[in-house]
Design an enzyme around this catalytic site. Structure first.
Site, PDB file in Angstrom:
ATOM      1  N   ASP A 154     -66.124 -22.111 -45.796  1.00  0.00           N
ATOM      2  CA  ASP A 154     -64.738 -22.565 -45.747  1.00  0.00           C
ATOM      3  C   ASP A 154     -64.215 -22.430 -44.297  1.00  0.00           C
ATOM      4  O   ASP A 154     -63.837 -21.360 -43.899  1.00  0.00           O
ATOM      5  CB  ASP A 154     -63.851 -21.803 -46.719  1.00  0.00           C
ATOM      6  CG  ASP A 154     -64.111 -20.301 -46.753  1.00  0.00           C
ATOM      7  OD1 ASP A 154     -65.184 -19.834 -46.329  1.00  0.00           O
ATOM      8  OD2 ASP A 154     -63.218 -19.578 -47.230  1.00  0.00           O
ATOM      9  N   GLU A 189     -68.216 -11.213 -37.037  1.00  0.00           N
ATOM     10  CA  GLU A 189     -68.723 -11.888 -38.235  1.00  0.00           C
ATOM     11  C   GLU A 189     -69.487 -13.162 -37.915  1.00  0.00           C
ATOM     12  O   GLU A 189     -70.293 -13.631 -38.726  1.00  0.00           O
ATOM     13  CB  GLU A 189     -67.571 -12.240 -39.176  1.00  0.00           C
ATOM     14  CG  GLU A 189     -66.593 -13.251 -38.597  1.00  0.00           C
ATOM     15  CD  GLU A 189     -65.614 -13.800 -39.614  1.00  0.00           C
ATOM     16  OE1 GLU A 189     -65.889 -13.729 -40.819  1.00  0.00           O
ATOM     17  OE2 GLU A 189     -64.569 -14.309 -39.193  1.00  0.00           O
TER      18      GLU A 189
END
Length: 637
Positions: A383, A586
């Site tokens: 996403d 991340e």
């Protein structure tokens, strides 16, 4: 309502009234301004107290309900659904849908919409709803909403507490012994010690009686990704486990998996994350792979025996809810897609979704489809990405999102792995693999027919609307080479040669796609799970690009950590201008080694569970061949 207790009037708008708060808010406000007499504790049920509640228009129903009250009340309108059209993830009037959520999120009180829905209440839910009514409900001013949130909601994450796992960490983890380079080995030891920053357990003792939180119940200790991701997340956990198990955190790994199995017991599937606002979607279904991974480290057959019924139940959820027919020539093939059935904005990204949908169209049905495709994109874990859009050149690109019309390579490769693993685990427990291996074989045949490009050796998503294979590269294209143990060697060689050419222009790792869109799952973002999958495939087929992938990953992680103040006593001195102590990001910039990734709906997060896990796994698998990155100013003892 000085001195008065609360009565709640639940009303359901009739089917011709859309969920949009701007439609039904005026009636809510008029109801909310009625003053309750002290001592009135009645709860009014629309089915019992309002005749023909599903057909009487809202304003008429309001009038009838008001006339029937013997005293004036403070009424809280809770939207429970509009003729089946409002499909929020849960019925919470605070965290999932309704005008309180709409008002707070559209006021943009926080830079990140997730902040609000992660806040527990400081007062019982009924009192919070009454306080919202008193400030004018949907018509409340921004300053009033700011005071309301400050007075009625606590700190996000305050229902959790950190867990000390230092004593459980292996003193001499085996993966370090396989790392030849002293700098890389020292960095691995440093990351090995980071798990204590990411382990949590729930602590609801600070919540008052009647207070509510968006957290789902988790009975055990668990790992979190880090940053804004305060709760356990589904597919993140698999990659963290690869590191946790190698760090000796066997009991913690078992408890983390146990929490996910409990969620299957409670809901029939593993939600995206452990929040009520995720209850309408999952994530890549890797729970079975986690159990298999745990078994490979522990040989704990009894754990597998207890887990197996839950794994079978989750598999049934995916085959019941996500299957789709794909036509290739005269053949009808059965594959799987991500699919979320909703028609409201995601609560944790409410304002972004709402504004996108309303910028595209004023048609509620088209808006509802956009909301569903946005949520489905979130279910994919990607996403967002141009994988999911109709027109990659449109700006903003998400205006043409169509995730439910895409049959993804990676989901089907994962489900193949799940089917094979379920066959293996069922054999272990029951002496029979059931129909799982047959299902895996059928899925593989369908993938080869619908998704495989024999010229490049890559697998591509299948586009239902266009009845064809996509031509846009995504890093998911090589997931089948991790999944399939007996793929054709020539095809694998072509696929990994293509990855090698991608790495030539992307020294920081394989980007999610080759399209620059500003979305975080597009170029130039290199994500740890995607590097892991590519390395796994290269290892399975013995392709030398695996070492290049491993080195690029170590370079990206270590250099970004070093650039943000990381140091290793006696091995690597801290940069002179650094003020921090090193961040594990991340995602990374594939075009610039040592730069964190960006783009998407939120700022890049540090922590970070899957980054740490993939790093430790990489050191374990490629340790002898790894060298220190060129970005370092070395002071090697």
């Amino acid at each position: 309502m000085a001195g008065g207790s609360l009565a709640r009037l639940f009303v359901r708008p009739s089917a011709d009234i859309y969920c949009d708060a701007s439609v039904w808010a005026p009636a809510y406000v008029r109801l909310a301004r009625l003053a309750q007499s002290p001592g009135d504790k009645r709860v009014f049920d629309p089915e019992a107290d309002v005749t023909a509640a599903t057909t009487i228009p809202l304003f008429e129903r309001e009038a009838k309900a008001a006339k029937r009250l013997t005293r004036k009340i403070v009424a809280i309108v809770v939207v429970l659904g509009v003729g089946g059209r409002c499909k929020g993830p849960c019925d919470s009037p605070i965290y999932c849908q309704g005008e309180l959520l709409h008002a707070v999120q559209m006021a943009r009180l926080f830079a990140d919409d997730k902040t609000f829905v992660d806040k527990p209440t400081l007062k019982p839910e009924a009192q919070v709803l009454a306080a919202f009514a008193r400030i004018g409900g949907a018509n409340a001013s921004r300053p009033a909403l700011e005071r309301f949130v400050a007075e009625n909601f606590g700190q996000e994450g305050s229902e959790l507490r950190a867990v000390d796992v230092g004593a459980e960490l292996a003193a001499r983890p085996g993966f370090l012994e396989r790392v030849a380079n002293p700098v890389v080995r020292a960095f691995g030891r440093e990351v090995h010690g980071y798990w204590g920053q990411l382990i949590r357990e729930q602590d609801t003792t600070r919540l008052c009686a009647g207070c509510v939180s968006s957290m789902l119940r988790l009975a055990r200790r668990f790992v979190v990704p880090g940053g804004r991701f305060r709760e356990t997340y589904y597919w993140d956990t698999y990659f963290a486990l690869e590191g946790m198990l190698r760090s000796g955190l066997v009991d913690l790994s078992k408890s983390t998996i146990g929490d996910l199995l409990d969620l299957v017991d409670a809901y029939g599937f593993v939600p995206n994350g452990a929040r009520v606002y995720y209850l309408d979607r999952s994530q890549p279904p890797v729970l079975t792979l986690m159990v298999k991974l745990y078994y490979e480290f522990t040989h704990d057959v009894e754990f597998v025996r207890g887990a197996l019924p839950r794994l079978q139940r989750e598999y049934a959820y995916w085959t019941d809810k996500h299957c789709v027919d794909v036509r290739v020539g005269s053949r009808v093939l059965r594959l799987s897609r991500y699919f979320v059935d909703t028609d409201v904005p995601r609560p944790e990204a409410y304002s972004d979704d709402y504004e996108l949908a309303h910028n595209v169209t004023g048609d509620p049905q088209i808006q509802a489809r956009l909301y569903a495709d946005l949520a489905t994109g979130a279910e994919s874990g990607w996403d967002f990405s141009t994988r999911w859009v109709r027109d990659i050149h449109r700006a903003p690109v998400l205006e043409t999102i169509r995730t439910r019309q895409v049959v993804p390579v990676d989901l089907n490769a994962i489900l193949y792995q799940v089917e094979m693993a379920l066959g293996e685990l069922s054999d272990m427990v029951h002496g029979s693999s059931g129909a799982y291996r047959q299902a895996a074989g059928e899925r593989r045949q369908a993938m080869d027919a619908a998704m495989l490009d024999p010229t490049s050796g890559l697998y591509f998503d299948y586009l239902l609307e266009d009845a064809r294979r996509s031509t846009e590269f995504a890093a998911a294209a090589v997931w089948p080479y991790w999944a399939f143990a007996d793929g054709e060697a020539k095809l694998a060689a072509r696929a990994f040669a293509y990855l090698g050419r991608v790495l030539d222009g992307n020294p920081g790792g394989v980007p999610a796609t080759l399209t620059q869109s500003g979305q975080q799952w597009d170029w130039p973002m290199a994500w740890p799970p995607l590097q892991y999958v590519a390395m796994q495939g290269a290892l399975r087929y013995g392709d030398p690009v695996g070492v290049r992938l491993a080195q690029s990953y170590v370079d990206s992680v270590l250099c970004a950590w070093y650039a943000t103040g990381g140091s290793l006593p006696g091995v690597l001195e801290k940069l002179g201008n650094a003020t921090d102590s090193g961040h594990m990001f991340e995602k990374f910039d594939s075009a610039q080694v040592g730069s964190a990734g960006g783009g998407g709906e939120y700022t890049v997060q540090a922590g970070f569970g899957w980054t740490n896990g993939v790093l430790i796994w990489t050191l374990d698998k490629f340790g002898p061949q790894l060298t220190a990155p060129k970005c370092l100013n070395l002071n090697v003892s």
